[in-house]
Design an enzyme around this catalytic site. Structure first.
Site, PDB file in Angstrom:
ATOM      1  CB  THR A 139      36.639  33.076  31.469  1.00 18.36           C
ATOM      2  OG1 THR A 139      37.670  32.795  33.165  1.00 18.36           O
ATOM      3  CG2 THR A 139      38.136  32.479  30.215  1.00 18.36           C
ATOM      4  CD  GLU A 140      33.414  37.523  26.790  1.00 25.40           C
ATOM      5  OE1 GLU A 140      33.886  38.045  25.392  1.00 25.40           O
ATOM      6  OE2 GLU A 140      32.245  37.461  26.675  1.00 25.40           O
ATOM      7  CG  HIS A 143      38.414  38.546  25.750  1.00 23.20           C
ATOM      8  ND1 HIS A 143      37.256  38.684  24.713  1.00 23.20           N
ATOM      9  CD2 HIS A 143      38.834  39.935  25.509  1.00 23.20           C
ATOM     10  CE1 HIS A 143      37.197  39.967  24.057  1.00 23.20           C
ATOM     11  NE2 HIS A 143      38.766  40.369  23.623  1.00 23.20           N
ATOM     12  N   GLY A 144      40.124  35.890  28.518  1.00 18.94           N
ATOM     13  CA  GLY A 144      40.661  35.130  29.865  1.00 18.94           C
ATOM     14  C   GLY A 144      41.042  35.797  30.547  1.00 18.94           C
ATOM     15  CD1 TRP A 169      39.214  28.316  29.515  1.00 23.46           C
ATOM     16  CD2 TRP A 169      39.383  26.300  30.183  1.00 23.46           C
ATOM     17  NE1 TRP A 169      39.905  27.858  28.212  1.00 23.46           N
ATOM     18  CE2 TRP A 169      39.928  26.268  28.376  1.00 23.46           C
ATOM     19  CE3 TRP A 169      38.711  25.523  30.102  1.00 23.46           C
ATOM     20  CZ2 TRP A 169      40.769  25.581  27.983  1.00 23.46           C
ATOM     21  CZ3 TRP A 169      39.623  24.096  30.309  1.00 23.46           C
ATOM     22  CH2 TRP A 169      40.321  24.074  28.832  1.00 23.46           C
ATOM     23  N   GLY A 245      35.600  40.676  42.627  1.00 19.62           N
ATOM     24  CA  GLY A 245      35.227  41.739  44.495  1.00 19.62           C
ATOM     25  C   GLY A 245      34.742  40.136  44.742  1.00 19.62           C
ATOM     26  CB  CYS A 246      32.718  37.128  42.556  1.00 21.14           C
ATOM     27  SG  CYS A 246      31.541  37.829  42.534  1.00 21.14           S
ATOM     28  N   GLY A 347      58.467   7.506  43.901  1.00 19.85           N
ATOM     29  CA  GLY A 347      58.962   7.207  42.300  1.00 19.85           C
ATOM     30  C   GLY A 347      58.028   6.515  41.402  1.00 19.85           C
ATOM     31  CD  GLU A 371      38.644  31.451  41.398  1.00 19.12           C
ATOM     32  OE1 GLU A 371      38.873  32.779  41.759  1.00 19.12           O
ATOM     33  OE2 GLU A 371      38.000  31.307  41.668  1.00 19.12           O
TER      34      GLU A 371
END
Ligand code: TGC
Ligand code: FAD
Length: 392
Positions: A139-140, A143-144, A169, A245-246, A347, A371
């Site tokens: 992840t960037e 770009h997620g 992340w 694949g991972c 509660g 993921e």
């Protein structure tokens, strides 16, 4: 310290579908979680600290790389055993399960599946024993859900490459010794590289202020002209199918893991409903409470059967990534709903650390996003059944 009286629900006798070895593995991990995780996890989560002392136990139990062959230090187990391990660990805490998922499915698996023999021998035994810890950088910042647009890249410089870019992340990043990083080469193809702590220009700043997964360390991976030897490039995969694949292996583990969190919430709510008296009788005697509990155990049972069947298909090498997506999404969705209902049954006590409910609920808010988000997995299923790709 919380009193751990957990008893796993098994309404449809799913135990009978497990082998003696699988049950032994599950019971061993469960006993370890009761002894080592339950007593400390609330405190670590409150302090937002990863309990590093658990690494040794996780490694000894074979939770790092459960399906990796023994010759590389893995446990050489089947996929149902792997799933049961993740169920038990996440019953304790999603953050601890995250560490095991990342180490086994996102760091050891790519080195095993896409690495050279020299890379396997260099990294896998040390990762299996917990001597080295790893993280997975896909992840960037920009770009997620859409990792194919990544901008992290490397350029050829003789016997090494020069890596630039940033990942965010990233679970385990702040303490990881090695990072499996996905970056584009000069042709624009996505490749995997093993980046080691200590390489000049490589830093891993920690992400602070999380309300979720507080007992897991999250951080960034920053690459500023990092010189990475060419021998650290994973030779046997090119393209997004490498990291995806991972993810199929890790998402499979999460499908079992989130179910463990759901079971813990249900178990706690059932016990509380029988012990808590209001209006002169246990709150479990009220029809509205029974409806909540009945719906919880129904969803848990359906999910148990789904992940067990998926495990059988994984063992037979017949499971599709789309089936894994369905199971991951379903388990996390039911777990989140169960955590919220269980919180109501407890509660006011439900918001305290005396019970595990609120911690599970907050953790699951990350699990539903990482993921592949709930939306992404719905669209993967949608694409599979219609044959029409909603992403393009
Ligand atoms: P698309 O064109 O569909 O696929 C590219 C290539 O990959 C193949 N493929 C897969 N292979 C193996 N397993 C899978 N699950 C696969 N899914 C797709 C596909 O066949 C194709 O192969 P080829 O040979 O034709 O090149 O790719 P796309 O760019 O359209 O993206 C599809 C999409 C949106 C489903 C994908 O990008 C996606 O899954 N996005 C979600 C991103 C994500 O899950 N990120 C997770 C980051 S890691 C993380 O969160 C770790 S948390 C760890 C913890 O703490 O536990
Ligand atoms: P975005 O992709 O920006 O999505 C935002 C919202 O838009 C979501 O609701 C999403 O469902 C929705 N959306 C996006 N695209 C579509 C679409 N086509 N249709 C409909 N809705 C859409 N990553 C790693 O690489 N390694 C790790 O170890 C790792 N660990 C993590 C640990 C934590 C605690 C967290 C929170 C995340 C971690 N991640 C890791 C990152 C994680 O995988 C991403 O957060 C996730 O993939 C979503 O990306 P994003 O946060 O950029 O959200």
């Amino acid at each position: 310290m919380r009193d751990d009286r957990y008893q796993q629900p098994d309404y449809f006798l799913v135990d009978e579908l497990l082998t003696d070895e699988q049950k032994l593995i599950r019971d061993t991990v469960r006993a370890w979680v009761k002894k080592e995780v339950t007593p400390i996890i609330e405190d670590y989560a409150q302090r937002a600290e990863f309990p590093k002392q658990l690494i040794k136990g996780l490694a000894e139990l074979g939770c790092f790389g459960p399906t990796i062959p023994e010759e590389y230090g893995g446990a050489g187990l089947d996929y149902i055993s792997y799933g049961l391990m993740m169920q038990e660990i996440e019953r304790g805490d999603s953050g601890v399960r995250s560490t095991a998922s990342v180490q086994g499915s996102l760091v050891m698996f790519p080195i095993y599946a896409y690495g050279s023999e020299a890379q396997r021998k260099k990294y896998l035994p040390k990762l299996a024993s917990g001597e080295w810890m790893g993280c997975f950088g896909l992840t960037e910042p920009d770009h997620g859900s859409n990792p194919s647009g990544m901008i992290t890249n490397y350029k050829d410089a003789g016997d090494h490459v020069i890596l630039n870019g940033a990942k965010m992340w990233i679970s385990n990043a702040p303490f990881a010794d090695v990072a499996v990083v996905w970056a584009k080469d000069e042709a624009g193809d996505i490749r995997g590289l093993v980046v080691e702590r200590g390489m000049e220009g490589f830093t891993t700043p920690e992400t602070h202020g999380k309300w979720s997964l507080r007992a897991s360390a999250t951080g960034e991976l920053v690459f500023d002209n990092v010189k990475v030897p060419k021998e650290n490039i994973l030779p046997n995969v090119k393209g997004l199918k490498g990291p995806l694949g991972c993810l199929s292996k890790a998402r499979y583990g999460i499908a079992w893991g989130a179910l463990g969190a759901a079971m813990d919430c249900y178990d706690s709510a059932l016990r509380y409903s029988k012990e808590r008296i209001q209006f002169g009788k246990p709150i479990g005697g009220f029809q509205l409470t029974q409806k909540k509990l009945a719906e919880m155990i129904t969803e848990i049972t359906k999910a148990q059967l789904l992940v067990w069947r998926l495990g059988v298909l994984m063992n037979e090498n017949r499971a599709t990534p789309e089936q894994v997506s369905m199971a991951k999404r379903n388990s996390v969705e039911i777990a989140l709903n169960i955590a919220r209902e269980a919180r109501q049954i407890h509660g006011g006590m439900g918001i305290t650390g005396e019970y595990p409910i609120m911690r599970h609920m907050m953790n699951l808010e990350s699990v539903v996003t990482y993921e592949g988000t709930d939306d992404i997995h719905l669209l993967i299923t949608g694409m599979d059944v219609t044959g029409i790709n909603a992403f393009k």
